[in-house]
Structure formats: structure tokens, C-alpha cells
Enzyme design. Structure first.
Site, mmCIF file in Angstrom:
data_model
loop_
_atom_site.group_PDB
_atom_site.id
_atom_site.type_symbol
_atom_site.label_atom_id
_atom_site.label_comp_id
_atom_site.label_asym_id
_atom_site.label_seq_id
_atom_site.Cartn_x
_atom_site.Cartn_y
_atom_site.Cartn_z
ATOM 1 N N LYS A 1 0.836 -1.218 0.000
ATOM 2 C CA LYS A 1 0.000 0.000 0.000
ATOM 3 C C LYS A 1 0.860 1.254 0.000
ATOM 4 C CE LYS A 1 -2.026 -1.017 3.915
ATOM 5 N NZ LYS A 1 -1.359 -2.299 4.225
ATOM 6 N N ARG B 1 -9.912 1.364 7.966
ATOM 7 C CA ARG B 1 -9.476 0.024 8.306
ATOM 8 C C ARG B 1 -10.550 -0.752 9.055
ATOM 9 N NH1 ARG B 1 -3.517 0.431 8.112
ATOM 10 N NH2 ARG B 1 -2.648 -1.028 9.574
ATOM 11 N N ARG C 1 11.835 -5.571 4.971
ATOM 12 C CA ARG C 1 11.536 -4.135 4.769
ATOM 13 C C ARG C 1 12.436 -3.231 5.628
ATOM 14 N NH1 ARG C 1 5.636 -1.834 5.553
ATOM 15 N NH2 ARG C 1 5.822 -2.777 7.612
ATOM 16 N N ARG D 1 10.928 -1.695 11.324
ATOM 17 C CA ARG D 1 9.831 -1.366 12.243
ATOM 18 C C ARG D 1 9.703 -2.403 13.349
ATOM 19 N NH1 ARG D 1 4.798 0.115 8.384
ATOM 20 N NH2 ARG D 1 3.713 -1.095 9.970
ATOM 21 N N ARG E 1 -0.872 -9.038 13.150
ATOM 22 C CA ARG E 1 -1.395 -7.952 12.282
ATOM 23 C C ARG E 1 -2.198 -8.532 11.126
ATOM 24 N NH1 ARG E 1 3.947 -5.248 10.823
ATOM 25 N NH2 ARG E 1 2.760 -4.142 9.234
HETATM 26 P P1 AP5 Z 1 4.841 -1.602 1.886
HETATM 27 O O1 AP5 Z 1 4.549 -0.739 0.713
HETATM 28 O O2 AP5 Z 1 5.574 -0.999 3.046
HETATM 29 O O3 AP5 Z 1 3.502 -2.353 2.384
HETATM 30 P P2 AP5 Z 1 2.230 -1.805 3.175
HETATM 31 O O4 AP5 Z 1 1.034 -2.435 2.555
HETATM 32 O O5 AP5 Z 1 2.274 -0.325 3.272
HETATM 33 O O6 AP5 Z 1 2.486 -2.516 4.576
HETATM 34 P P3 AP5 Z 1 2.385 -1.915 6.060
HETATM 35 O O7 AP5 Z 1 3.108 -2.899 6.963
HETATM 36 O O8 AP5 Z 1 2.829 -0.510 6.125
HETATM 37 O O9 AP5 Z 1 0.880 -2.028 6.317
HETATM 38 P P4 AP5 Z 1 0.159 -1.983 7.649
HETATM 39 O O10 AP5 Z 1 -1.204 -1.815 7.157
HETATM 40 O O11 AP5 Z 1 0.357 -3.154 8.529
HETATM 41 O O12 AP5 Z 1 0.902 -0.823 8.468
HETATM 42 P P5 AP5 Z 1 0.538 0.685 8.786
HETATM 43 O O13 AP5 Z 1 1.784 1.461 8.839
HETATM 44 O O14 AP5 Z 1 -0.564 1.144 7.907
HETATM 45 O O15 AP5 Z 1 5.659 -2.883 1.330
HETATM 46 C C1 AP5 Z 1 6.136 -3.883 2.226
HETATM 47 C C2 AP5 Z 1 7.532 -4.370 1.776
HETATM 48 O O16 AP5 Z 1 7.411 -5.058 0.536
HETATM 49 C C3 AP5 Z 1 8.536 -3.234 1.522
HETATM 50 O O17 AP5 Z 1 9.813 -3.682 1.893
HETATM 51 C C4 AP5 Z 1 8.461 -3.006 -0.009
HETATM 52 O O18 AP5 Z 1 9.690 -2.518 -0.546
HETATM 53 C C5 AP5 Z 1 8.153 -4.410 -0.499
HETATM 54 N N1 AP5 Z 1 7.282 -4.452 -1.677
HETATM 55 C C6 AP5 Z 1 6.193 -3.679 -1.931
HETATM 56 N N2 AP5 Z 1 5.603 -4.044 -3.098
HETATM 57 C C7 AP5 Z 1 6.338 -5.099 -3.584
HETATM 58 C C8 AP5 Z 1 6.231 -5.901 -4.771
HETATM 59 N N3 AP5 Z 1 5.260 -5.733 -5.670
HETATM 60 N N4 AP5 Z 1 7.154 -6.883 -4.932
HETATM 61 C C9 AP5 Z 1 8.143 -7.078 -4.014
HETATM 62 N N5 AP5 Z 1 8.302 -6.334 -2.899
HETATM 63 C C10 AP5 Z 1 7.402 -5.355 -2.681
HETATM 64 O O19 AP5 Z 1 -0.061 0.556 10.253
HETATM 65 C C11 AP5 Z 1 0.778 0.254 11.354
HETATM 66 C C12 AP5 Z 1 -0.032 0.249 12.635
HETATM 67 O O20 AP5 Z 1 -0.593 1.556 12.877
HETATM 68 C C13 AP5 Z 1 -1.247 -0.688 12.652
HETATM 69 O O21 AP5 Z 1 -0.903 -2.006 13.018
HETATM 70 C C14 AP5 Z 1 -2.135 -0.011 13.699
HETATM 71 O O22 AP5 Z 1 -1.679 -0.275 15.002
HETATM 72 C C15 AP5 Z 1 -1.916 1.470 13.401
HETATM 73 N N6 AP5 Z 1 -2.880 1.989 12.405
HETATM 74 C C16 AP5 Z 1 -2.581 2.495 11.172
HETATM 75 N N7 AP5 Z 1 -3.711 2.854 10.525
HETATM 76 C C17 AP5 Z 1 -4.746 2.570 11.358
HETATM 77 C C18 AP5 Z 1 -6.151 2.703 11.248
HETATM 78 N N8 AP5 Z 1 -6.727 3.199 10.141
HETATM 79 N N9 AP5 Z 1 -6.917 2.309 12.294
HETATM 80 C C19 AP5 Z 1 -6.349 1.820 13.425
HETATM 81 N N10 AP5 Z 1 -5.021 1.652 13.588
HETATM 82 C C20 AP5 Z 1 -4.221 2.026 12.564
HETATM 83 MG MG MG Z 2 2.546 1.057 4.854
#
Ligand code: AP5
Ligand code: MG
Length: 217
Positions: free
Chosen positions: A15, A90, A129, A162, A173
Site C-alpha cells: 500500500k 481500516r 523491509r 519497524r 497484524r
Molecule cells: P509496503 O509498501 O511498506 O507495504 P504496506 O502495505 O504499506 O504494509 P504496512 O506494513 O505498512 O501495512 P500496515 O497496514 O500493517 O501498516 P501501517 O503502517 O498502515 O511494502 C512492504 C515491503 O514489501 C517493503 O519492503 C516493499 O519494498 C516491499 N514491496 C512492496 N511491493 C512489492 C512488490 N510488488 N514486490 C516485491 N516487494 C514489494 O499501520 C501500522 C499500525 O498503525 C497498525 O498495526 C495499527 O496499530 C496502526 N494503524 C494504522 N492505521 C490505522 C487505522 N486506520 N486504524 C487503526 N489503527 C491504525
Molecule cells: Mg505502509
């Protein structure tokens, strides 16, 4: 009229990677709820103190806190034309509040972009990552390595892994995602907003598929 693109997908689906590329391309702000929370954690604000425990356990931060934070962010001037929302909504409650907020802003949802990736792939991606301290630019050991190990290509800041990318937390997660967030896929499909992308391809192939599907409308 402000337009909003919503990125849906499991932790590690890509994402953040795709939201950044899309927002650069269409010149809309990239709003990542996770990045905003991590910024509060780093600055040890009241919001950061509230969110820390939930995030380190891999649970969602409660809806009221998250909704208030996103509302405030979307009212800022750099979001006047809309935004690419990454990681929000979410939960069904967040989706409902977003609808109300977008109506208040006289805006519209353009598309909800669901990046589909198998569980085994997610775990590999998150364990490799690296993110930059300054702006959260995302890298991967194998799939998207920085030019100099440990240093962000874009802003030169240090790269780190992270805390919530530890194997046990990742597994939790993914379960939280399946229980609380995955139902939004049908929610947006039923409203004819959903486009689905095969996230198992290379980063470039996912981006070009995504742009092609957005063009088709
Ligand atoms: P990346 O692009 O970083 O993936 P992502 O989908 O953004 O994954 P996240 O871990 O950031 O998602 P998340 O939803 O768990 O975390 P968030 O920060 O939102 O890609 C991942 C890896 O793969 C990278 O190394 C990249 O280079 C690689 N990659 C990407 N595409 C690729 C491809 N096509 N091929 C190969 N490699 C690839 O949330 C964190 C925490 O915050 C949550 O757990 C929660 O506690 C809180 N939070 C955030 N938003 C909310 C909400 N709306 N409500 C409640 N709590 C929330
Ligand atoms: Mg992300």
C-alpha cells in the site's frame, strides 16, 4: 471537487509503496495513517502515547482516536484537492466516518484500490523491509534495495526496521487485518468503487496495472 483514492490490502501488500508512486503521479497528498502515528510516537506526543501499546502489539488504534486524527489531517490545505489514503479506513466504522467527512468536504471517492497478496508473500516482504527515519520511504533488502545499504536514496536519512515487523507481531497484524479490515473489500465492491490488483508482481508491474485500471475507470 476533492477526490480520494483509498488503498486497501494486508500488512506488507505494498500500500505504502504504491500510494507514494500514485500520489506523485496524480499530484495528490499521500496520507498514511501508520506514518502519522509513527511520527507521533517519535515525538512522544499525547497521541503517540495513546497509540504506542496498540501499535507494538499489532492491534488497531481505537476508531475514535484514528478518525479524529485523519479528520484533522484531511482538513489541512495540502489536501484541498483530495488525497491518496493509505491504511485508512481500516474498519467499517472508519469507512462510515470517511463517507461523512468526504460529503462535508463536497468531495468523492475515486476508487478503492485493493492490492491482493498471499500470506506467505506478506511475511517475506515485511521481514526484508527497511524504512527511512525522516519520511518513511520504503525499501526492501531484495526487491527494492537502497543504493547505499542503511541510507535513504531520497533524503539521506538512516534506514530502520519497524518494531511491529517482528514475526509474531506480523502474524497478529495479518489476523487483525482479516477480521477487521478485509470486510471493507466487499463494502467498496458493493458500491462499485473497487479495483483489484494482483500484488504478487514486481513493484513496477503493480504500478502499471494500477494506472491502467484507473484509466479504464
Ligand atoms: P509496503 O509498501 O511498506 O507495504 P504496506 O502495505 O504499506 O504494509 P504496512 O506494513 O505498512 O501495512 P500496515 O497496514 O500493517 O501498516 P501501517 O503502517 O498502515 O511494502 C512492504 C515491503 O514489501 C517493503 O519492503 C516493499 O519494498 C516491499 N514491496 C512492496 N511491493 C512489492 C512488490 N510488488 N514486490 C516485491 N516487494 C514489494 O499501520 C501500522 C499500525 O498503525 C497498525 O498495526 C495499527 O496499530 C496502526 N494503524 C494504522 N492505521 C490505522 C487505522 N486506520 N486504524 C487503526 N489503527 C491504525
Ligand atoms: Mg505502509
Amino acid at each position: 471537487m476533492p477526490v480520494y483514492y483509498l488503498m486497501l490490502g494486508a500488512p506488507g501488500a505494498g500500500k505504502g509503496t504504491q500510494a507514494k508512486r500514485l500520489s506523485d503521479k496524480i499530484k495528490l497528498a499521500h496520507i498514511s495513517s501508520g506514518d502519522i502515528f509513527r511520527d507521533h510516537l517519535k515525538r512522544d506526543t499525547e497521541l503517540g502515547k495513546l497509540a504506542r501499546g496498540f501499535m507494538s502489539r499489532g492491534e488497531l488504534v481505537p476508531d475514535d482516536i484514528t478518525i479524529a486524527m485523519i479528520r484533522e489531517r484531511l482538513l489541512q490545505s495540502d489536501c484541498a484537492d483530495g488525497a491518496v489514503l493509505d491504511g485508512f479506513p481500516r474498519t467499517p466504522a472508519q469507512a462510515k466516518h470517511l463517507e461523512t467527512l468526504i460529503a462535508e468536504l463536497n468531495g468523492r471517492v475515486a476508487k478503492a484500490i485493493y492490492i491482493r497478496v498471499a500470506k506467505e508473500t506478506l511475511i517475506k516482504r515485511l521481514s526484508g523491509r527497511w524504512m527511512c527515519r525522516l519520511h518513511g520511504h520504503v525499501y526492501h533488502d531484495i526487491h527494492n534495495p537502497p543504493k547505499t545499504p542503511g541510507v535513504c536514496d531520497i533524503d539521506g536519512s538512516e534506514l530502520y526496521q519497524r518494531d511491529d515487523d517482528k514475526a509474531e507481531t506480523v502474524a497478529h497484524r495479518i489476523n487483525v487485518y482479516l477480521e477487521q479490515t478485509a470486510p471493507l473489500i466487499d463494502y467498496y465492491r458493493d458500491r462499485n468503487y473497487l479495483i483489484e490488483i494482483n500484488g504478487e508482481q514486481s513493484i513496477d508491474a503493480v504500478s502499471s496495472d494500477l494506472l491502467a485500471k484507473l484509466k479504464q475507470g
